[in-house]
Design an enzyme around this catalytic site. Structure first.
Site, mmCIF file in Angstrom:
data_model
loop_
_atom_site.group_PDB
_atom_site.id
_atom_site.type_symbol
_atom_site.label_atom_id
_atom_site.label_comp_id
_atom_site.label_asym_id
_atom_site.label_seq_id
_atom_site.Cartn_x
_atom_site.Cartn_y
_atom_site.Cartn_z
ATOM 1 C CG ASP A 61 57.003 26.752 52.194
ATOM 2 O OD1 ASP A 61 55.962 27.437 52.337
ATOM 3 O OD2 ASP A 61 57.789 26.508 53.125
ATOM 4 N NE ARG A 65 56.626 29.871 55.485
ATOM 5 C CZ ARG A 65 55.455 30.002 54.884
ATOM 6 N NH1 ARG A 65 54.777 31.136 55.028
ATOM 7 N NH2 ARG A 65 54.935 29.023 54.169
ATOM 8 C CG ASN A 66 60.349 29.957 52.765
ATOM 9 O OD1 ASN A 66 60.951 29.863 53.828
ATOM 10 N ND2 ASN A 66 59.296 29.219 52.481
ATOM 11 C CG ASP A 79 62.397 26.716 53.662
ATOM 12 O OD1 ASP A 79 62.866 25.567 53.559
ATOM 13 O OD2 ASP A 79 61.477 26.988 54.431
#
Length: 166
Positions: A61, A65-66, A79
């Protein structure tokens, strides 16, 4: 939410990250990131992902955003909710779990196979996010349309502001 700590390359010192991620609107900051800073971020992310690969870990992932950006401009990959340790390839996904389709490699989408190479695909999408300063990948496509198009060889176009050399 995962209890795993963010990963830094071994060439960085450990400092607490800011609460922000790379996908936050840069207009909210006092100044925007320079091209040089973005290249440094990309390099640091690559080093962090290489560290995971050396430990036989697949993130699954990787996306803006991570990625956490500290006040000192050090980045940390975070994350790890989808991360798995690999011995060969990681297969399968929980059907009920929402997956980050626009960041997933074709083999992950079609065969539920996750490898270090599929993390490299996600890194490419992350670079696109960085080049567009937080743009959404494949902005005109739904997940269903993207799923169909990738199987026919479609690939994301370069960001408008990128030169042909990039």
């Amino acid at each position: 939410m995962s209890n795993n700590p963010p990963v830094e390359s071994e060439h960085t010192e450990s400092k607490p990250p800011s609460s922000g991620s790379l996908e936050e609107d840069p207009q909210d900051e006092e100044e925007t990131f320079s091209t040089r800073q973005l290249f440094k971020f990309a390099w640091q992310i690559a080093k962090g992902m290489n560290h995971l690969a050396e430990k036989n870990l697949v993130h699954r992932d990787l996306a803006a955003r991570n990625v956490l950006v500290g006040h000192d401009n050090r980045v940390k990959v975070s994350d790890f909710g989808l991360m798995r340790q690999i011995y060969e390839d990681v297969k399968g996904s929980e059907k009920s779990k929402k997956l980050p389709v626009k960041w997933m490699a074709p083999e992950s989408l079609y065969r539920s196979t996750f490898t270090i190479k599929s993390d490299v695909w996600s890194y490419g999408v992350l670079l696109w996010e960085m080049a567009t300063l937080g743009g959404v990948p494949y902005p005109t496509l739904t997940n269903t349309e993207l799923y169909r198009l990738l199987s026919s060889g479609y690939r994301m176009e370069k960001p408008d502001m990128s030169s042909d050399e990039v």
